[in-house]
Design an enzyme around this catalytic site. Structure first.
Site, short mmCIF file in Angstrom:
data_model
loop_
_atom_site.label_atom_id
_atom_site.label_comp_id
_atom_site.label_asym_id
_atom_site.label_seq_id
_atom_site.Cartn_x
_atom_site.Cartn_y
_atom_site.Cartn_z
N GLY A 104 -43.69 -17.91 -52.46
CA GLY A 104 -43.12 -16.68 -52.96
C GLY A 104 -42.73 -17.13 -54.50
O GLY A 104 -43.08 -16.13 -55.28
N ASP A 128 -40.59 -25.50 -44.60
CA ASP A 128 -41.58 -24.87 -43.68
C ASP A 128 -42.84 -25.91 -43.75
O ASP A 128 -43.73 -25.63 -42.94
CB ASP A 128 -42.00 -23.55 -44.08
N MET A 170 -36.46 -23.69 -37.32
CA MET A 170 -36.77 -22.58 -38.27
C MET A 170 -38.35 -22.57 -38.52
O MET A 170 -39.05 -23.43 -38.12
CB MET A 170 -35.92 -23.04 -39.76
N GLY A 171 -38.61 -21.56 -39.17
CA GLY A 171 -40.17 -21.32 -39.44
C GLY A 171 -40.57 -19.83 -39.14
O GLY A 171 -40.78 -19.86 -37.93
N ARG A 172 -40.12 -19.19 -40.00
CA ARG A 172 -40.53 -17.45 -39.58
C ARG A 172 -42.08 -17.46 -39.69
O ARG A 172 -42.51 -16.68 -38.65
CB ARG A 172 -40.16 -16.71 -40.75
N ARG A 212 -43.29 -33.05 -9.68
CA ARG A 212 -43.75 -34.38 -10.00
C ARG A 212 -42.50 -35.46 -10.10
O ARG A 212 -42.51 -36.53 -10.52
CB ARG A 212 -44.61 -34.48 -11.20
N HIS A 252 -29.63 -22.61 -39.84
CA HIS A 252 -29.56 -23.27 -41.28
C HIS A 252 -29.04 -24.48 -41.40
O HIS A 252 -29.11 -25.25 -42.66
CB HIS A 252 -28.78 -22.24 -42.07
O1 F6P Z 1 -38.58 -20.68 -45.88
C1 F6P Z 1 -37.68 -21.68 -45.46
C2 F6P Z 1 -36.80 -20.89 -44.10
O2 F6P Z 1 -35.98 -21.53 -43.89
C3 F6P Z 1 -37.58 -20.56 -43.16
O3 F6P Z 1 -37.95 -21.42 -42.20
C4 F6P Z 1 -36.81 -19.18 -42.65
O4 F6P Z 1 -37.41 -18.22 -41.88
C5 F6P Z 1 -36.27 -18.61 -43.81
O5 F6P Z 1 -36.47 -19.66 -44.69
C6 F6P Z 1 -34.65 -18.09 -43.62
O6 F6P Z 1 -34.59 -17.61 -45.04
P1 F6P Z 1 -33.01 -17.17 -45.08
O7 F6P Z 1 -32.01 -18.28 -45.57
O8 F6P Z 1 -33.24 -16.21 -46.32
O9 F6P Z 1 -32.50 -16.43 -43.89
#
Ligand code: F6P
Length: 322
Positions: A104, A128, A170-172, A212, A252
Site C-alpha cells: 500500500g 505479512d 495475523m495475515g488479512r 491413533r 497485535h
Molecule cells: O499488514 C500487516 C497487518 O498486521 C496484517 O497482518 C493485519 O491484517 C493488519 O496489518 C492489521 O492492521 P491494523 O493494525 O490497521 O489493524
C-alpha cells in the site's frame, strides 16, 4: 542529490527502526543530509519533518515500532494531498525519498516517483511477507517467532488438559505467518487465505489422530482465512468431533517487540541499498533480498504480482503432522 527524506508507512513492523538507522547513516556516509518524515505520507502533507543526524538514530536498532511513527494516509490518495506534499518536499529541498513499508505504501511511493517525478525507492517492511521481489520483508521473521513463542506456551497447557486449540495469527490477505508457525510449531492443521479450507476433511483427520493416540492438537488460522475466523472454526470442530476446544487470538502482539537478528541485518542491508539506488539516480524501484543477494525491482510489481506462500509447504505440514 544533496538531501533525502525517509518515512515509515502502513502497518508497523519490527526492524523499521533498524531500517531508518541504515538510511540515515548511509545517507550521511554518502554526503547527503537526511530528513525524517513523521507519520508516513501524512507527515509530508503536514510538513512534519526534521533533520536527522548520526546520533538521532543511536540506540534504536533493538527497538520495535518506528520512531518516525506510521500511518495509512487517506489525504495522500488525493491529487490535492499529493500536490501539497510535493510542494512541501520542494520547500524542504528534499530531492529523493525512501519509503519503508508494504505494498500500500509503495502505491504512494509510485505516485511520487511517476506523476510528480520525485526520485523514490521502497524498502519492504511488513510482517505479512507478501511482497514480490524479496524473499523476506522486514518484520516477518520477528513476528513469526513472537507468534511461535506464544504457540509453544499454548501447547503446554493444551497437552495438560487434552484440549484442541485454534490459534489465530495475523495475515488479512497472507498466510505466511500462519504457515511458518504451523510448521515450526508442529501444528496439526493450518488454514490460510490462499487456499479453500476443507473443514469437514480437517475434522476427519483430527478424529483419526485422536484414534491413533493424539491427546491434544493445535490448529493455526490466519485472520483472513475465508472460514470466518478462529471462533467459527472452533465451533464447527467442536460440533463435528465433541473435542474440548479453546481459542486464542494473538493479535497485535505479533507486530511489536525487539527485532530478530535476521530482521536487523535485513533492515541494515536494504536501508543502505535504498540510499545507494537514490545516489545512482534510480527511482520507482524497490530493493529486496533474493537468494541472499540484493535485487532491485519495479515498485509496481509489489501490488501487481502479489507474493504468495509456497504451496508445497502445505503438503509438508500434512506429512509431518500425521
Ligand atoms: O499488514 C500487516 C497487518 O498486521 C496484517 O497482518 C493485519 O491484517 C493488519 O496489518 C492489521 O492492521 P491494523 O493494525 O490497521 O489493524
Amino acid at each position: 542529490m544533496d538531501r533525502i527524506g525517509v518515512l515509515t508507512s502502513g502497518g508497523d513492523s519490527p526492524g523499521m527502526n533498524a531500517a531508518i538507522r541504515a538510511v540515515v547513516r548511509s545517507g550521511i556516509y554518502h554526503g547527503l543530509s537526511v530528513v525524517g518524515i513523521r507519520r508516513g505520507f501524512e507527515g509530508i502533507i503536514r510538513d512534519d519533518m526534521r533533520e536527522m543526524n548520526l546520533s538521532s538514530v543511536g540506540g534504536i536498532i533493538d527497538r520495535g515500532g518506528t520512531i518516525l511513527e506510521s500511518a495509512r494516509s487517506e489525504a495522500f490518495r488525493t491529487k490535492e494531498g499529493q500536490k501539497k506534499a510535493v510542494s512541501n518536499l520542494k520547500k524542504q529541498g528534499i530531492e529523493g525519498v525512501v519509503v519503508i513499508g508494504g505494498d500500500g505504501s509503495f502505491r504512494g511511493a509510485h505516485e511520487l516517483a511517476g506523476a510528480w517525478q520525485i526520485p523514490t525507492i521502497g524498502v519492504p517492511a511488513s510482517i505479512d511477507n507478501d511482497i514480490t521481489g524479496t524473499d523476506f520483508s522486514i518484520g516477518f521473521d520477528t513476528a513469526a517467532n513472537t507468534a511461535l513463542d506464544a504457540i509453544d506456551r499454548i501447547r503446554d497447557t493444551a497437552a495438560s488438559h487434552e484440549r484442541l486449540f485454534v490459534i489465530e495469527v495475523m495475515g488479512r490477505l497472507s498466510g505466511a505467518i500462519a504457515l511458518e508457525c504451523a510448521l515450526a510449531g508442529g501444528a496439526e492443521e493450518v488454514l490460510i487465505p490462499e487456499t479453500v479450507s476443507d473443514i469437514p476433511g480437517m475434522c476427519r483427520r483430527l478424529v483419526a489422530g485422536r484414534k491413533r493416540g493424539k491427546t491434544s492438537s493445535i490448529i493455526i488460522i490466519a485472520e483472513g482465512d475465508e472460514t470466518g475466523g478462529a471462533f467459527k472454526v472452533a465451533e464447527q470442530i467442536s460440533d463435528a468431533s465433541g473435542f474440548e476446544v479453546r481459542v486464542s487470538v494473538l493479535g497485535h502482539l505479533q507486530r511489536g517487540g525487539s527485532p530478530s537478528a535476521l530482521d536487523r541485518v535485513l533492515a541494515g542491508r536494504l536501508g543502505a541499498a535504498a540510499v545507494e539506488q537514490l545516489v545512482k539516480g534510480q527511482s520507482d524501484k524497490m530493493v529486496g533480498v533474493v537468494a541472499n543477494q540484493i535485487e532491485v525491482s519495479n515498485l509496481e510489481y509489489a501490488w501487481k504480482f502479489r507474493k504468495t506462500v509456497d504451496m508445497s509447504l502445505l503438503n509438508l505440514l500434512e506429512v509431518l503432522a500425521s
